[in-house]
Structures are given as structure tokens and as C-alpha cells.
Design a protein around this motif. Structure first.
Motif, PDB file in Angstrom:
ATOM      1  N   VAL A 188      15.145 111.977  60.593  1.00 31.94           N
ATOM      2  CA  VAL A 188      13.571 112.567  59.948  1.00 31.94           C
ATOM      3  C   VAL A 188      12.462 111.332  59.918  1.00 31.94           C
ATOM      4  O   VAL A 188      12.917 110.274  59.218  1.00 31.94           O
ATOM      5  N   GLN A 189      11.576 111.543  60.616  1.00 29.31           N
ATOM      6  CA  GLN A 189      10.308 110.715  60.437  1.00 29.31           C
ATOM      7  C   GLN A 189       9.712 110.729  59.092  1.00 29.31           C
ATOM      8  O   GLN A 189       9.507 111.792  58.621  1.00 29.31           O
ATOM      9  N   PHE A 190       9.413 109.493  58.480  1.00 28.42           N
ATOM     10  CA  PHE A 190       8.828 109.649  57.103  1.00 28.42           C
ATOM     11  C   PHE A 190       7.673 108.660  56.842  1.00 28.42           C
ATOM     12  O   PHE A 190       7.726 107.643  57.514  1.00 28.42           O
ATOM     13  N   THR A 191       7.016 108.780  55.766  1.00 23.60           N
ATOM     14  CA  THR A 191       6.028 107.789  55.423  1.00 23.60           C
ATOM     15  C   THR A 191       6.236 107.927  53.804  1.00 23.60           C
ATOM     16  O   THR A 191       6.308 108.615  53.101  1.00 23.60           O
ATOM     17  N   LYS A 192       6.425 106.296  53.441  1.00 18.66           N
ATOM     18  CA  LYS A 192       6.398 106.072  52.189  1.00 18.66           C
ATOM     19  C   LYS A 192       4.998 105.606  51.498  1.00 18.66           C
ATOM     20  O   LYS A 192       4.253 104.657  52.172  1.00 18.66           O
ATOM     21  N   MET A 193       4.792 106.261  50.318  1.00 15.15           N
ATOM     22  CA  MET A 193       3.072 106.080  50.060  1.00 15.15           C
ATOM     23  C   MET A 193       3.337 105.950  48.387  1.00 15.15           C
ATOM     24  O   MET A 193       4.175 106.345  47.649  1.00 15.15           O
ATOM     25  N   THR A 194       2.365 105.090  47.861  1.00 17.58           N
ATOM     26  CA  THR A 194       2.055 105.082  46.510  1.00 17.58           C
ATOM     27  C   THR A 194       0.768 105.519  46.096  1.00 17.58           C
ATOM     28  O   THR A 194      -0.434 105.246  46.614  1.00 17.58           O
ATOM     29  N   GLY A 195       0.589 106.171  44.926  1.00 17.77           N
ATOM     30  CA  GLY A 195      -0.702 106.494  44.193  1.00 17.77           C
ATOM     31  C   GLY A 195      -0.814 105.963  42.968  1.00 17.77           C
ATOM     32  O   GLY A 195      -0.072 106.449  42.008  1.00 17.77           O
ATOM     33  N   ALA A 196      -1.271 104.721  42.650  1.00 14.13           N
ATOM     34  CA  ALA A 196      -1.189 103.779  41.604  1.00 14.13           C
ATOM     35  C   ALA A 196       0.225 103.797  40.854  1.00 14.13           C
ATOM     36  O   ALA A 196       0.105 103.619  39.951  1.00 14.13           O
ATOM     37  N   GLY A 197       1.093 103.568  41.742  1.00 15.59           N
ATOM     38  CA  GLY A 197       2.320 103.281  41.370  1.00 15.59           C
ATOM     39  C   GLY A 197       3.405 104.423  41.259  1.00 15.59           C
ATOM     40  O   GLY A 197       4.500 104.479  41.467  1.00 15.59           O
ATOM     41  N   ASN A 198       2.827 105.541  41.488  1.00 18.88           N
ATOM     42  CA  ASN A 198       3.585 106.786  41.409  1.00 18.88           C
ATOM     43  C   ASN A 198       4.013 106.934  43.039  1.00 18.88           C
ATOM     44  O   ASN A 198       2.967 107.208  43.858  1.00 18.88           O
TER      45      ASN A 198
ATOM     46  N   PHE B   2       5.969 108.066  46.835  1.00 18.71           N
ATOM     47  CA  PHE B   2       6.569 109.288  47.332  1.00 18.71           C
ATOM     48  C   PHE B   2       6.803 109.113  48.660  1.00 18.71           C
ATOM     49  O   PHE B   2       6.451 108.191  49.301  1.00 18.71           O
ATOM     50  N   VAL B   3       7.842 110.086  49.263  1.00 19.31           N
ATOM     51  CA  VAL B   3       8.177 110.347  50.488  1.00 19.31           C
ATOM     52  C   VAL B   3       7.364 111.352  51.270  1.00 19.31           C
ATOM     53  O   VAL B   3       7.529 112.573  50.513  1.00 19.31           O
ATOM     54  N   LEU B   4       6.967 111.217  52.109  1.00 15.98           N
ATOM     55  CA  LEU B   4       6.004 112.208  52.988  1.00 15.98           C
ATOM     56  C   LEU B   4       6.664 112.667  54.178  1.00 15.98           C
ATOM     57  O   LEU B   4       6.840 111.724  55.154  1.00 15.98           O
ATOM     58  N   VAL B   5       6.457 113.833  54.659  1.00 19.64           N
ATOM     59  CA  VAL B   5       7.227 114.196  55.920  1.00 19.64           C
ATOM     60  C   VAL B   5       6.249 115.463  56.340  1.00 19.64           C
ATOM     61  O   VAL B   5       5.723 116.074  55.906  1.00 19.64           O
ATOM     62  N   ASP B   6       5.968 115.200  57.516  1.00 18.02           N
ATOM     63  CA  ASP B   6       5.197 116.336  58.426  1.00 18.02           C
ATOM     64  C   ASP B   6       6.166 117.232  59.009  1.00 18.02           C
ATOM     65  O   ASP B   6       7.036 117.089  60.034  1.00 18.02           O
ATOM     66  N   ASN B   7       6.288 118.405  58.471  1.00 18.09           N
ATOM     67  CA  ASN B   7       7.058 119.744  58.970  1.00 18.09           C
ATOM     68  C   ASN B   7       6.145 120.636  59.231  1.00 18.09           C
ATOM     69  O   ASN B   7       6.625 121.901  58.902  1.00 18.09           O
ATOM     70  N   ARG B   8       5.131 120.320  59.649  1.00 19.71           N
ATOM     71  CA  ARG B   8       3.925 121.525  60.245  1.00 19.71           C
ATOM     72  C   ARG B   8       4.600 122.434  61.211  1.00 19.71           C
ATOM     73  O   ARG B   8       4.264 123.482  61.216  1.00 19.71           O
TER      74      ARG B   8
ATOM     75  N   HIS C  10      18.682 103.677  45.019  1.00 14.80           N
ATOM     76  CA  HIS C  10      20.040 103.037  45.464  1.00 14.80           C
ATOM     77  C   HIS C  10      20.486 103.641  46.636  1.00 14.80           C
ATOM     78  O   HIS C  10      21.008 102.852  47.433  1.00 14.80           O
ATOM     79  N   TYR C  11      20.351 104.964  46.803  1.00 11.44           N
ATOM     80  CA  TYR C  11      21.220 105.399  48.245  1.00 11.44           C
ATOM     81  C   TYR C  11      20.148 106.134  49.180  1.00 11.44           C
ATOM     82  O   TYR C  11      20.624 106.543  50.171  1.00 11.44           O
ATOM     83  N   GLY C  12      18.801 106.090  48.793  1.00  5.94           N
ATOM     84  CA  GLY C  12      18.040 106.542  49.699  1.00  5.94           C
ATOM     85  C   GLY C  12      16.889 105.704  49.860  1.00  5.94           C
ATOM     86  O   GLY C  12      16.820 104.515  49.680  1.00  5.94           O
ATOM     87  N   ILE C  13      15.451 106.513  50.419  1.00  2.65           N
ATOM     88  CA  ILE C  13      14.215 105.571  50.335  1.00  2.65           C
ATOM     89  C   ILE C  13      13.869 105.252  49.021  1.00  2.65           C
ATOM     90  O   ILE C  13      13.339 104.023  48.903  1.00  2.65           O
ATOM     91  N   GLY C  14      13.941 106.068  47.969  1.00  2.00           N
ATOM     92  CA  GLY C  14      13.562 105.866  46.676  1.00  2.00           C
ATOM     93  C   GLY C  14      11.983 106.258  46.479  1.00  2.00           C
ATOM     94  O   GLY C  14      11.280 106.084  47.163  1.00  2.00           O
ATOM     95  N   ALA C  15      12.076 107.106  45.365  1.00  6.79           N
ATOM     96  CA  ALA C  15      10.438 107.656  45.176  1.00  6.79           C
ATOM     97  C   ALA C  15      10.526 108.618  44.096  1.00  6.79           C
ATOM     98  O   ALA C  15      11.660 109.103  43.463  1.00  6.79           O
ATOM     99  N   ASP C  16       9.454 108.897  43.294  1.00  5.34           N
ATOM    100  CA  ASP C  16       9.293 109.650  42.296  1.00  5.34           C
ATOM    101  C   ASP C  16       9.328 110.967  42.701  1.00  5.34           C
ATOM    102  O   ASP C  16       9.610 112.017  41.957  1.00  5.34           O
TER     103      ASP C  16
END
Length: 272
Positions: free
Chosen positions: A3-13, A15-21, A39-45
Motif C-alpha cells: 500500500v502506498q501511503f502519505t504520513k501527514m500532521t495537522g498541528a501535531g495530530n 495521520f496515515v493517508l491512502v488514495d483508494n479512489r 511500535h509495529y506500524g507507521i504510527g498515527a492518531d
């Protein structure tokens, strides 16, 4: 599956984002929880997935908390989602995008490093309620800003054990079965507040919460007379801004503004 992903932050919050259009991916709750594990993944809220809504011919944002459960809206997530869509849809700064969420249509505007989004009009505010806690009675204010929030005013956000009290408020029987997010709010000035949030689904304090910031700003206006637009200091040290209009007792035209940044992109193997 890869899975291709993008890791982003909004003021410290974050997220992992995925395009599944194209609809080729299917995620189970345990897979999402694994990807969000620090610890076992990408890490996100939480995780944000772009899908195509065939009935309305629009992009839909699906939001999942770190435990894999789906929620109707995430404010900071929606700002990151808009930034994620910007290059996909070839939108320039100053341009706009719109997308569907479980809480309705969101419109986003790109303003340099920041993203401004429309938010659902708050509903069903129940102010000045007394609840029982292990430390005694506590005045709280319930409001729905896409998801339910409980706002508590405190003398200093630094003096609050957010994990302990936030967890207790999150599971109070008064707000069962859905529970609530808990926001602790300190007044900083006539149009400024500081907020710390315990988020359900993450089951911990997060560095920022967009719907929580919105809830805190609106309730601070209704109860304490704080003037919009309200500048909000979050735990990460970033500032967000919440604008809205008040007509009689109705709050409308709510907008949430703040940074939305790409941290890194990559590919991850997801166990099927």
C-alpha cells in the motif's frame, strides 16, 4: 498487499493517508490499528482513506481512529486530507476542494502553509451540566461538532492530568453508549484559549484535535464571552483559528484554520 501511503500532521495530530479512489483496497479494523501503531506500524492518531462516492460523483473521506473504528469526522484530519488531495486534483494555492465526510460536505481553501475548512454547524449544546467524578462534582459542557465533545474550563491546562480525568469523562455513563472526547480549556485572553484533548478511539491525549478545538472555541464564546475568531493554542505548540458567526443562540459558518504538512511518503506491506 503493498500500500502506498502519505504520513501527514495537522498541528501535531498525525495521520496515515491512502488514495483508494479506484476502490481496490479493503481495510479491516485490525489492519488499520496495526498501521497506526507507533511500535509495529507507521504510527498515527488515525487513518484517512480517499474513496469515490459513485452516487454523488465526489471524493469521500473515510476517517478511522487509531483503534480501527470509524468516526464521522476529524477536523485536523480533514485539513490534512484536503492538502493530500491538492496535488492529486492539481489545485493551486488559493484554490479550493470539496469532499464528503460522515458529517457532511467539507470545503477547503489553501492559504500558503495553512488549510482552512468549513465545519458542521455545532448542534445540541448542553451547557453547564454537573457530573460526578472521583474528585467530586464537575461542571461540563456537551456539544457536537461532527463528533461529541465535553468541554471543561480549568485554571491551567498544565495542572490537569489529562490522561486520568480525560479517560474518566470519556467513559461516563451520562454519555453512554457513544462516549465523548474530553477538552480541557484555559482562557488566555478575550479571543485566545489553550486546549488539551483526550480523544476517544485514540484513548489518549493527542497533540491537537480539530473538532475539539472547534468545540472549545464555540463553548468558550457561549459560556465565557470569548470573541471569534478564536485563536487556540494546542499541546504541540501550534496555533489554530476557529471562526464562526452567531445569530441569536445559533452558531453557524464555522471554519477551522491551521497548518497541514506532509512528513513523508512510502510503501508498506499490509498483512491480508
Amino acid at each position: 498487499m503493498k500500500v502506498q501511503f502519505t504520513k501527514m500532521t495537522g498541528a501535531g495530530n498525525d495521520f496515515v493517508l491512502v488514495d483508494n479512489r479506484d476502490g481496490r483496497l479493503r481495510f479491516r479494523p485490525e489492519q488499520i490499528a496495526r498501521l497506526c501503531n507507533r511500535h509495529y506500524g507507521i504510527g498515527a492518531d488515525g487513518m484517512l482513506v480517499a474513496e469515490t462516492d459513485g452516487e454523488q460523483d465526489r471524493i469521500r473521506m473515510r476517517y478511522y481512529n487509531a483503534d480501527g473504528g470509524e468516526a464521522s469526522l476529524c477536523g485536523n484530519g480533514a485539513r490534512c486530507f484536503a492538502r493530500f488531495l491538492q496535488p492529486l486534483l492539481k489545485e493551486e494555492d488559493g484554490g479550493t476542494v470539496s469532499f464528503l465526510t460522515g458529517a457532511g460536505l467539507i470545503q477547503a481553501t489553501f492559504e500558503g502553509e495553512g488549510v482552512s475548512i468549513t465545519m458542521p454547524d455545532p448542534s445540541a449544546a448542553r451547557l453547564r451540566q454537573l457530573v460526578s467524578t472521583r474528585h467530586g462534582p464537575l461542571e461540563v459542557h456537551w456539544i457536537h461538532t461532527g463528533v461529541p465533545h465535553l468541554v471543561v474550563f480549568v485554571r491551567s491546562v498544565d495542572g490537569i492530568d489529562v490522561e486520568e480525568l480525560g479517560r474518566e469523562l470519556r467513559w461516563l455513563a451520562d454519555f453512554a453508549p457513544d462516549g465523548v472526547n474530553a477538552d480541557f480549556v484555559e482562557l488566555l485572553g478575550p479571543d485566545r484559549i489553550s486546549v488539551r484533548t483526550y480523544e476517544r478511539g485514540v484513548e489518549a491525549e493527542t497533540l491537537a484535535c480539530g473538532t475539539g478545538v472547534t468545540a472549545a472555541a464555540v463553548v468558550a464564546h457561549l459560556v465565557k464571552g470569548v470573541s471569534p475568531p478564536v485563536s487556540v493554542l494546542v499541546r504541540s505548540g501550534d496555533w489554530l483559528r476557529v471562526g464562526f458567526e452567531r445569530t441569536d443562540d445559533r452558531i453557524q459558518g464555522v471554519r477551522l484554520e491551521g497548518p497541514a504538512t506532509v512528513i513523508f511518503t512510502g510503501e508498506v506491506e499490509v498483512e491480508e
